[in-house]
Scaffold this motif. Structure first.
Motif, PDB file in Angstrom:
ATOM      1  N   LEU A  69     -62.422-100.899  35.414  1.00 42.09           N
ATOM      2  CA  LEU A  69     -63.509-101.279  34.721  1.00 42.09           C
ATOM      3  C   LEU A  69     -64.686-101.632  35.689  1.00 42.09           C
ATOM      4  CD1 LEU A  69     -62.406-103.049  31.442  1.00 42.09           C
ATOM      5  CD2 LEU A  69     -63.051-100.658  31.822  1.00 42.09           C
ATOM      6  N   ALA A  70     -64.215-101.816  37.108  1.00 45.67           N
ATOM      7  CA  ALA A  70     -65.225-102.093  38.173  1.00 45.67           C
ATOM      8  C   ALA A  70     -65.716-101.111  38.800  1.00 45.67           C
ATOM      9  CB  ALA A  70     -64.617-103.219  39.054  1.00 45.67           C
ATOM     10  N   GLY A  71     -64.973 -99.845  38.487  1.00 40.88           N
ATOM     11  CA  GLY A  71     -65.366 -98.572  39.263  1.00 40.88           C
ATOM     12  C   GLY A  71     -64.571 -98.218  40.424  1.00 40.88           C
ATOM     13  N   LYS A  72     -63.344 -98.954  40.536  1.00 42.93           N
ATOM     14  CA  LYS A  72     -62.415 -98.644  41.648  1.00 42.93           C
ATOM     15  C   LYS A  72     -61.559 -97.687  41.338  1.00 42.93           C
ATOM     16  CE  LYS A  72     -59.061-100.824  44.673  1.00 42.93           C
ATOM     17  NZ  LYS A  72     -58.374-102.149  45.038  1.00 42.93           N
ATOM     18  N   THR A  73     -61.466 -96.797  42.060  1.00 38.51           N
ATOM     19  CA  THR A  73     -60.472 -95.430  41.877  1.00 38.51           C
ATOM     20  C   THR A  73     -59.142 -96.044  41.567  1.00 38.51           C
ATOM     21  OG1 THR A  73     -61.943 -93.977  42.972  1.00 38.51           O
ATOM     22  CG2 THR A  73     -59.509 -93.363  42.569  1.00 38.51           C
ATOM     23  N   VAL A  74     -58.385 -95.441  40.416  1.00 36.99           N
ATOM     24  CA  VAL A  74     -57.153 -95.825  40.091  1.00 36.99           C
ATOM     25  C   VAL A  74     -56.172 -94.469  40.473  1.00 36.99           C
ATOM     26  CG1 VAL A  74     -55.474 -96.511  38.418  1.00 36.99           C
ATOM     27  CG2 VAL A  74     -57.787 -97.642  38.234  1.00 36.99           C
ATOM     28  N   ALA A  75     -56.735 -93.185  40.171  1.00 36.95           N
ATOM     29  CA  ALA A  75     -56.161 -92.207  39.994  1.00 36.95           C
ATOM     30  C   ALA A  75     -57.127 -90.957  39.917  1.00 36.95           C
ATOM     31  CB  ALA A  75     -54.982 -91.906  38.968  1.00 36.95           C
ATOM     32  N   THR A  76     -56.564 -89.771  40.630  1.00 34.45           N
ATOM     33  CA  THR A  76     -57.362 -88.477  40.539  1.00 34.45           C
ATOM     34  C   THR A  76     -56.374 -87.499  40.041  1.00 34.45           C
ATOM     35  OG1 THR A  76     -58.802 -89.060  42.153  1.00 34.45           O
ATOM     36  CG2 THR A  76     -58.936 -86.858  41.546  1.00 34.45           C
ATOM     37  N   MET A  77     -56.804 -86.976  38.767  1.00 38.21           N
ATOM     38  CA  MET A  77     -55.654 -86.147  38.298  1.00 38.21           C
ATOM     39  C   MET A  77     -56.172 -84.759  38.456  1.00 38.21           C
ATOM     40  SD  MET A  77     -55.061 -88.337  34.702  1.00 38.21           S
ATOM     41  CE  MET A  77     -53.323 -87.319  34.149  1.00 38.21           C
ATOM     42  N   THR A  78     -55.880 -84.114  39.631  1.00 35.41           N
ATOM     43  CA  THR A  78     -56.503 -82.921  40.054  1.00 35.41           C
ATOM     44  C   THR A  78     -55.832 -81.698  39.165  1.00 35.41           C
ATOM     45  OG1 THR A  78     -54.930 -82.809  41.803  1.00 35.41           O
ATOM     46  CG2 THR A  78     -56.988 -83.839  42.122  1.00 35.41           C
ATOM     47  N   SER A  79     -54.701 -81.989  38.550  1.00 36.59           N
ATOM     48  CA  SER A  79     -54.090 -80.635  37.834  1.00 36.59           C
ATOM     49  C   SER A  79     -54.904 -80.297  36.441  1.00 36.59           C
ATOM     50  CB  SER A  79     -52.625 -81.212  37.618  1.00 36.59           C
ATOM     51  OG  SER A  79     -52.523 -82.363  36.930  1.00 36.59           O
ATOM     52  N   GLU A  80     -55.741 -81.440  36.150  1.00 41.64           N
ATOM     53  CA  GLU A  80     -56.417 -81.205  34.769  1.00 41.64           C
ATOM     54  C   GLU A  80     -57.660 -80.288  35.180  1.00 41.64           C
ATOM     55  OE1 GLU A  80     -54.420 -81.990  32.548  1.00 41.64           O
ATOM     56  OE2 GLU A  80     -53.221 -83.326  33.556  1.00 41.64           O
ATOM     57  N   GLN A  81     -57.528 -79.128  35.566  1.00 41.72           N
ATOM     58  CA  GLN A  81     -58.521 -78.223  35.788  1.00 41.72           C
ATOM     59  C   GLN A  81     -59.574 -78.014  34.921  1.00 41.72           C
ATOM     60  OE1 GLN A  81     -59.256 -76.826  39.255  1.00 41.72           O
ATOM     61  NE2 GLN A  81     -58.063 -78.656  39.621  1.00 41.72           N
ATOM     62  N   ASP A  82     -60.766 -78.031  35.108  1.00 41.73           N
ATOM     63  CA  ASP A  82     -62.034 -77.715  34.359  1.00 41.73           C
ATOM     64  C   ASP A  82     -61.999 -78.728  33.400  1.00 41.73           C
ATOM     65  OD1 ASP A  82     -64.548 -76.306  33.756  1.00 41.73           O
ATOM     66  OD2 ASP A  82     -63.387 -74.775  32.848  1.00 41.73           O
ATOM     67  N   ALA A  83     -61.826 -79.830  33.471  1.00 40.52           N
ATOM     68  CA  ALA A  83     -61.735 -80.891  32.312  1.00 40.52           C
ATOM     69  C   ALA A  83     -63.420 -81.001  31.727  1.00 40.52           C
ATOM     70  CB  ALA A  83     -61.247 -82.338  32.837  1.00 40.52           C
ATOM     71  N   ASP A  84     -63.365 -81.179  30.518  1.00 39.34           N
ATOM     72  CA  ASP A  84     -64.969 -81.171  29.922  1.00 39.34           C
ATOM     73  C   ASP A  84     -64.602 -82.299  28.899  1.00 39.34           C
ATOM     74  OD1 ASP A  84     -67.197 -80.699  29.026  1.00 39.34           O
ATOM     75  OD2 ASP A  84     -66.742 -78.895  28.208  1.00 39.34           O
ATOM     76  N   GLY A  85     -64.527 -82.079  27.675  1.00 41.07           N
ATOM     77  CA  GLY A  85     -64.663 -83.031  26.534  1.00 41.07           C
ATOM     78  C   GLY A  85     -63.615 -83.850  26.544  1.00 41.07           C
ATOM     79  N   MET A  86     -63.594 -85.252  26.288  1.00 39.40           N
ATOM     80  CA  MET A  86     -62.528 -86.001  26.031  1.00 39.40           C
ATOM     81  C   MET A  86     -62.615 -86.785  24.540  1.00 39.40           C
ATOM     82  SD  MET A  86     -61.996 -87.297  29.971  1.00 39.40           S
ATOM     83  CE  MET A  86     -63.635 -88.193  30.171  1.00 39.40           C
ATOM     84  N   ALA A  87     -61.320 -87.333  24.283  1.00 42.17           N
ATOM     85  CA  ALA A  87     -61.392 -88.249  23.044  1.00 42.17           C
ATOM     86  C   ALA A  87     -59.949 -88.873  23.029  1.00 42.17           C
ATOM     87  CB  ALA A  87     -61.466 -87.587  21.721  1.00 42.17           C
TER      88      ALA A  87
END
Length: 672
Positions: A69-87
């Motif tokens: 919540l402070a904006g510090k990177t926790v993870a980058t999920m590069t396998s989720e290609q072309d990520a768009d809408g989320m819920a």
């Protein structure tokens, strides 16, 4: 040392135009600590997972970025290609993501930050927006080409083997629509076309509410049409829908975040935008506070509104070259923080802005003005104000307490009410004896205003006369100022202190002593810049402490010298430096104290027909790190010509230490 070159061969325009100032370039101010540059480019949506303290960013081809919540990177999920809408799922344990070119919807375990399931979408369709309603995961999709089908589909996430099912093609969706749902509106799904023509007229996008409790979408209200839909959100009570949509307009127009009743899509209100604005994002906190983001021609802005209010509680403006993205706002847990994502014009850099300082409440401060010269037994009035950016809905109650320094016993005085418009108030009191009395006021705050308090002290003692004077109002660099403090009648102390504080510097004691029979005390101070002088009387048993102040200006020091001459000659009391025709005079200027990157301008005059005539003034020439600049004149000046040149230090808005200062004329002559 920097060299500035120009020619004196012609008129003032040449003089002014050919001086090239070479100096340090300006640097941008450091970003606010609550602004975090993210390691991804464009972001299509952000979702806050308060339970795990994470923020998810859909970053298209770069996958999903996860920060705390402070904006510090926790993870980058590069396998989720072309990520768009989320819920998020209803229990917050899953994050569903539309993966466009991967032709699938991914389910992310929010606890482990790993993909727990993937639901392929057949037919090469590209999922976009997602929402959970009626026990199903709904998604919108588009094809690879404009002629391909566009519509919605669903995944029965409660089934033993969840499978993505595409609904029959619905021709009224021009693009992959946005979806919105809320647990407060069970079985309802809002579907909104983002742009295009979908049956409502030219440049119209359809927005509809559907009952999906049966497993298939059934229209529950007559649709509405907007020009372009950028974002939408359902209020926490499930009764209203807020749209961030642009309408066809011409000229400078105020566009609103429009509010519709979810049951029948009747328009019931709006959250006003700013001049020439275009709504692009909206987020609603658990208590109904609305964050409404808009694009403007100057700088994008996010306004925070209490539910149903038309005046913003807070306004947050973003840098002009950074743009708030569609679906670029989200509230933190409980509405304690507001998150916003902006991007640069090339969509190569995104910045997370974190607003922590009570974004749902207008910051309120209090101030008090105590009277002076109060006499025991005589009524006096204390005035005050509650300052806030958001007008009060009524007259706020202010509580008042008085405490005497003698016995430290608080006395509760009657409450007062502040005015609803300016927050001003006043109250009257009377004290029986001499002494110091502390008054504290407090305002408890309300749903849209923070609490505030203030304290002031009323000194019930006599004020004596105290003054300070100098022998001049401004001084040359290094000159000595004579300072005289004058003290009026007192009871048992005749001591005064004189202080000097250069602008931007520390206060120093010039002299402390007992005034003479005339009440005067003199001191001396070397002036190197604009200075505030003060005389201080510490007070005694019958008279209050007091201070008198006066300011004097200080000119900069100008050291000027002509160089490169072969001889000197006097003409009366004027000294000329003599140059050969083929030589180029060189004029060096050093300014004290150090003024690196500040401006100096040069004035040049030539003598003819019995008088000096202006050739012109140069443009700003910046001083180097040694506070020096050199002006190199071009060779070939007319033989027999007489010139004079001087420099003026031009005080900028950032220099509060010294006044603009012009040096002395330096004379030179040209010989064969």
């Amino acid at each position: 040392m920097q060299l500035k070159r120009f020619s004196l061969a012609s008129t003032a325009a040449v003089v002014a135009g050919l001086v090239t100032a070479l100096g340090p370039t300006a640097t941008a101010a450091q970003a606010d600590p609550t602004d975090v540059t993210l390691p991804v480019g464009a972001i299509s949506q952000l979702v806050v997972d308060g339970a795990h303290g994470h923020i998810f960013f859909a970053a298209g081809a770069e996958g999903i970025l996860v920060t705390d919540l402070a904006g510090k990177t926790v993870a980058t999920m590069t396998s989720e290609q072309d990520a768009d809408g989320m819920a998020l799922s209803a229990d917050g344990r899953k994050l569903y993501v539309g993966l466009g070119t991967a032709h699938a919807i991914a389910a992310i375990d929010t606890g482990t930050l790993t993909e727990s399931a993937r639901y392929p979408v057949a037919g090469g369709l590209a999922p976009s927006s997602v929402a959970v309603s009626g026990g199903k995961l709904w998604f919108s999709y588009a094809g690879a080409h404009p002629s391909d089908p566009t519509g919605i589909g669903s995944v029965d996430i409660g089934a033993a083997t969840p499978t993505a099912v595409v609904n029959p093609v619905q021709q009224h969706w021009y693009t992959a629509p946005l979806l919105a749902a809320s647990p407060a509106a069970p079985g309802r799904l809002v579907i909104g076309d983002q742009s295009g023509s979908s049956g409502g007229g030219d440049d119209s996008a359809r927005v509809g509410v559907y009952d999906v409790s049966s497993g298939a979408p059934v229209a529950s209200a007559k649709p509405i049409f907007v020009a372009t839909l950028n974002d939408m959100a359902i209020t926490p009570d499930g009764r209203q829908l807020v749209l961030a949509s642009a309408e066809p307009t011409t000229g400078m127009t105020v566009l609103n975040h429009r509010v519709f009743r979810l049951a029948d899509l009747a328009e019931v209100g709006a959250y006003p935008g700013s001049l020439d604005s275009a709504p692009d994002s909206v987020a609603i906190s658990p208590n109904g506070t609305v964050a409404a983001g808009s694009f403007t021609s100057n700088s994008d802005v996010a306004g925070v509104y209490a539910a149903g209010d038309t005046a913003p509680v807070n306004l947050y403006f973003f840098a002009r070259d950074m743009h708030l993205g569609n679906r670029g706002l989200a509230w933190g847990p409980g509405g304690s923080e507001l998150f916003a994502v902006t991007r640069d014009r090339f969509a190569t850099q995104s910045v997370l802005h974190i607003f922590k300082d009570d974004p749902q409440q207008a910051k309120t401060s209090a101030r008090l003005q105590a009277p002076v010269g109060v006499v025991p037994g005589t009524a006096f009035t204390i005035r005050g104000a509650l300052d806030t950016s958001h007008t009060f809905s009524g007259s706020p109650v202010v509580k008042v307490t008085r405490t005497s320094a003698a016995d430290h016993r608080p006395v509760q005085l009657p409450d007062v009410r502040a005015s609803w418009d300016l927050g001003r108030f006043a109250f009257t009191d009377t004290v029986p004896t001499n002494g110091l009395y502390s008054y504290q006021i407090s305002y408890a705050g309300d749903a849209v205003h923070t609490a505030a308090s203030a304290t002031t002290t009323v000194d019930v003692r006599v004020v004596t006369a105290l003054g300070i004077a100098t022998n001049a109002r401004s001084y040359a660099y290094g000159a000595t100022a004579t300072i005289t403090a004058h003290l009026g009648t007192t009871r048992d102390s005749r001591r005064v202190s004189i202080y000097a504080q250069p602008n931007g510097g520390a206060k120093v004691l010039v002299r402390t002593g007992t005034v003479d029979a005339h009440g005067n005390l003199a001191g001396f101070y070397r002036v190197t810049g604009s200075t505030t002088l003060s005389a201080v009387f510490a007070g005694d048993s019958g008279y209050r402490p007091s201070t008198a102040s006066s300011s004097v200006g200080g000119y900069a020091g100008m050291q000027e010298a002509l160089r490169g001459y072969y001889t000197s000659a006097w003409s009366g009391s004027t000294l000329y430096r003599v140059y050969h025709h083929a030589a180029g005079p060189q004029f060096t200027v050093t300014v004290s104290p150090g003024k690196a990157s500040q401006c100096v301008v040069f004035d040049v005059q030539r003598y003819w027909s019995g008088a000096w005539h202006d050739l012109g003034r140069s443009a700003c020439t910046k001083l180097d790190t040694a506070s020096t600049t050199v002006l190199q004149l071009t060779p070939g000046l007319p033989v027999g010509a007489l010139y004079r040149i001087d420099a003026t230090y031009v005080r900028s808005s950032t220099d509060t230490a010294n006044l603009s200062t012009t040096g002395a004329w330096q004379y030179f002559a040209i010989r064969a």
